[in-house]
Motif scaffolding. Structure first.
Motif, PDB file in Angstrom:
ATOM      1  N   ASN A 195       0.914  -1.355   0.010  1.00 50.44           N
ATOM      2  CA  ASN A 195       0.020   0.081  -0.026  1.00 50.44           C
ATOM      3  C   ASN A 195       0.906   1.401   0.112  1.00 50.44           C
ATOM      4  O   ASN A 195       0.161   2.471   0.099  1.00 50.44           O
ATOM      5  N   THR A 196       2.100   1.276  -0.108  1.00 46.28           N
ATOM      6  CA  THR A 196       3.033   2.371  -0.160  1.00 46.28           C
ATOM      7  C   THR A 196       2.961   2.998  -1.409  1.00 46.28           C
ATOM      8  O   THR A 196       2.686   2.349  -2.548  1.00 46.28           O
ATOM      9  N   THR A 197       3.429   4.224  -1.542  1.00 53.66           N
ATOM     10  CA  THR A 197       3.451   5.088  -2.696  1.00 53.66           C
ATOM     11  C   THR A 197       4.884   5.570  -2.865  1.00 53.66           C
ATOM     12  O   THR A 197       5.784   5.439  -1.949  1.00 53.66           O
ATOM     13  N   VAL A 198       5.068   6.159  -4.120  1.00 54.92           N
ATOM     14  CA  VAL A 198       6.505   6.659  -4.416  1.00 54.92           C
ATOM     15  C   VAL A 198       6.493   7.897  -3.806  1.00 54.92           C
ATOM     16  O   VAL A 198       5.774   8.858  -4.014  1.00 54.92           O
ATOM     17  N   LEU A 199       7.412   8.233  -2.718  1.00 51.46           N
ATOM     18  CA  LEU A 199       7.409   9.540  -2.104  1.00 51.46           C
ATOM     19  C   LEU A 199       8.398  10.376  -2.622  1.00 51.46           C
ATOM     20  O   LEU A 199       9.584   9.973  -3.109  1.00 51.46           O
ATOM     21  N   ALA A 200       8.133  11.590  -2.549  1.00 53.90           N
ATOM     22  CA  ALA A 200       8.846  12.826  -3.199  1.00 53.90           C
ATOM     23  C   ALA A 200      10.121  12.983  -2.195  1.00 53.90           C
ATOM     24  O   ALA A 200      10.271  12.692  -0.897  1.00 53.90           O
ATOM     25  N   ALA A 201      11.057  13.441  -2.720  1.00 60.40           N
ATOM     26  CA  ALA A 201      12.315  13.708  -1.843  1.00 60.40           C
ATOM     27  C   ALA A 201      12.053  14.830  -1.035  1.00 60.40           C
ATOM     28  O   ALA A 201      11.200  15.760  -0.987  1.00 60.40           O
ATOM     29  N   ALA A 202      12.765  14.836   0.320  1.00 55.22           N
ATOM     30  CA  ALA A 202      12.472  15.930   1.109  1.00 55.22           C
ATOM     31  C   ALA A 202      13.239  17.223   0.930  1.00 55.22           C
ATOM     32  O   ALA A 202      13.938  17.249  -0.073  1.00 55.22           O
ATOM     33  N   PRO A 203      12.679  18.182   1.426  1.00 54.47           N
ATOM     34  CA  PRO A 203      13.105  19.723   0.873  1.00 54.47           C
ATOM     35  C   PRO A 203      14.386  19.919   1.032  1.00 54.47           C
ATOM     36  O   PRO A 203      15.009  19.617   2.352  1.00 54.47           O
ATOM     37  N   PRO A 204      15.483  20.365   0.634  1.00 60.21           N
ATOM     38  CA  PRO A 204      16.607  20.621   0.692  1.00 60.21           C
ATOM     39  C   PRO A 204      16.787  21.691   1.968  1.00 60.21           C
ATOM     40  O   PRO A 204      17.826  21.460   2.675  1.00 60.21           O
ATOM     41  N   ILE A 205      15.920  22.598   2.072  1.00 61.73           N
ATOM     42  CA  ILE A 205      16.085  23.608   3.172  1.00 61.73           C
ATOM     43  C   ILE A 205      14.712  23.498   3.637  1.00 61.73           C
ATOM     44  O   ILE A 205      13.678  23.459   3.203  1.00 61.73           O
ATOM     45  N   GLU A 206      14.767  23.534   5.223  1.00 57.62           N
ATOM     46  CA  GLU A 206      13.461  23.370   5.802  1.00 57.62           C
ATOM     47  C   GLU A 206      12.562  24.588   5.707  1.00 57.62           C
ATOM     48  O   GLU A 206      13.200  25.661   5.875  1.00 57.62           O
TER      49      GLU A 206
END
Length: 523
Positions: A192-203
């Motif tokens: 049930n997982t999906t393709v997750l996007a990468a985390a933002p480079p800067i918070e």
């Protein structure tokens, strides 16, 4: 006598003057200093009375200078303890600073201390006393100073099967959910997982776009299928990208079925009967050429027997790859990984090393001067999709051979005068190959799945070589499969005398597959 009395009188006067000077100096000490000293240290007068006159005078001299040394009268003077005679007798308690050992353990510890100091005589006496008091004192000492490590206690089951139904113990579970026991359960948990996007480079900034996360599953599977056909190794490495890709790579049977039935990596490219002659010419209707094989071949006569016993129209042809799942291959992924098959994007190399004694020197008797030869040579096998193969025996290392192991170089460098790097191919032999254990057709009862039969030219036109190898796996468990060819037999046939003979395999070693990027897919 008068001279002696005069000298004595002079000495007496000098002594009296010295005593008078000392008493005068004592009377000249300021009263404020004397009262301050008595108020600060009330017991000082008693200590002065007990001290010699020389000590008192020196202390008073310090007071005159305005400097007072800090003295600690409640501690033992170590310098006095080291002196012999009367001065050392002032501290009777210092002779008893070390307590005499009483128990067996104390004697044993004292003996070890004396042994470390190099006092072996005292140490031996203390050891004897300790063992007289307790024969097992060494064990007591070992348990005290070197206790044994505590055995690991196996944790009990927090939720035994016979326990009542209660609230589960969350201390033994991870925060992400119940722990999985097998890889299969772990893969199923990714369904049930999906393709997750990468985390933002800067918070605090928006994450980078992930276009493949919005691709429908049907299109994503088609992308993975085309990737698998182009390079199955890259397709397998996609499973480490994310959980969604890992689930699709492991469970999408449509992709693995296509790979098994295709000619790129699958079993449609495998040949279970001879497809060409030894020279590389295609066979008509899959019949054996009488010029390539003797009629009384004792090693592979099944095809000849079938040819003579069946009508021409019923001669067996290459079966289509009817791949069905079974207990041995429960999935197409497992079938592609474990079922015996050859690889065309590399070559198989056998490295042979052995020692051979050299010529002995008759002028010397010693055997240590006899030379020893270390012989190293290589065998190369490359298989082609059309059923042909190349065999090469040489002393040249693989780095100088594998890139020239092609059909073009075989035809271009039969000239012995050639000095090109690819001229090593003039020693190569043309041949053909087939696998045993066909899908739906088997030559005889001894022809089991997993064997490779190879027939090549000989060093002379009157010879023909036959090799039988077994496909196996080498390396760590779960690694590359079907990457080893183990010897089962090596024979040669003499066309003139019409007889077979066997090559000994005393020094020969197994072949190991090595990928060559310049071969690409081996088309």
């Amino acid at each position: 006598m008068d001279e002696n009395n005069a000298d004595l009188e002079i000495f007496r006067k000098q002594w009296q003057e010295e005593v008078t000077a000392r008493s005068t100096a004592k009377a000249q000490i300021p009263a404020s200093i004397r009262s301050h000293s008595s108020h600060e240290r009330p017991d000082k007068s008693k200590a002065k009375a007990a001290l010699p006159p020389s000590t008192v005078s020196s202390e008073e001299a310090e007071l005159v200078d305005g400097i007072r040394t800090q003295a600690y009268h409640d501690l033992d003077d170590k310098d006095d303890l080291r002196r012999l005679g009367v001065e050392g007798s002032k501290h009777p308690q210092s002779s008893q600073t070390s307590k005499e050992p009483q128990s067996a353990l104390e004697h044993y510890e004292k003996a070890i201390e004396r042994e470390d100091q190099g006092n072996l005589g005292d140490s031996l006496d203390l050891y004897r006393k300790a063992y007289r008091l307790d024969a097992s004192v060494d064990r007591i000492y070992r348990n005290k100073h070197f206790p044994p490590s505590k055995p690991k206690i196996k944790p009990t089951d927090p939720n035994p099967p016979h326990a009542l139904v209660t609230v589960p113990n969350t201390a033994h579970h991870s925060l992400d959910g119940p722990s999985t026991s097998t890889i299969h359960d772990l893969i199923v948990s990714f369904s049930n997982t999906t393709v997750l996007a990468a985390a933002p480079p800067i918070e605090g900034t928006p994450p980078p776009p992930c276009h493949i996360a919005r691709v429908p599953s049907e299109i994503l599977i088609e992308i993975l299928l085309r990737t698998a056909i182009a390079d199955v190794a890259s397709f397998a490495r996609l499973s480490i990208v994310c959980k969604r890709f890992a689930f699709l790579v492991a469970t999408e049977d449509r992709i693995w079925e296509r790979l098994c039935q295709g000619r790129e990596y699958g079993f449609a490219a495998m040949h279970y009967i001879w497809k060409t002659s030894i020279a590389g010419k295609p066979l008509t209707d899959n019949l054996l050429e009488t010029s390539d094989r003797p009629p009384d071949d004792p090693l592979d006569i099944s095809t000849l027997r079938l040819t003579h016993s069946l009508p021409f129209s019923t001669v067996p042809v290459q079966p289509s790859p009817i791949l069905s799942l079974s207990a041995a291959y429960p999935s197409y992924r497992q079938m592609l990984r474990t079922r015996p098959r050859l690889r065309f994007n590399g070559c198989y190399i056998s490295t042979v090393n052995y020692h051979r004694p050299g010529a002995s020197n008759t002028s010397t008797i010693s055997t240590y001067t006899c030379p020893v030869h270390i012989v190293t040579y290589y065998r190369y096998l490359r298989f082609f999709r059309d059923g042909t193969c190349l065999s090469l025996l040489t002393t040249t290392e693989p780095a100088d051979v594998v890139h020239h192991l092609t059909k073009e170089n075989l035809q271009a460098h039969h000239n012995k005068e050639s000095m090109l790097p690819s001229a090593i191919m003039r020693h190569a032999l043309k041949g053909r190959w087939r696998l045993s254990g066909s899908l739906g057709y088997q030559h005889d009862d001894m022809d089991k799945e997993g064997d490779v039969h190879i027939e090549t030219e000989g060093v002379d036109a009157k010879y023909m070589y036959k090799m039988q190898l077994s496909l196996r796996s080498a390396g760590r468990a779960g690694g590359t499969r079907n990457n080893k060819l183990a010897w089962k037999g090596f024979w040669f046939y003499n066309r003139l005398t019409d007889d077979w003979a066997t090559f000994t395999l005393r020094n020969d070693r197994a072949f190991f597959w090595s990928r060559v990027k310049s071969y690409a897919m081996g088309w």
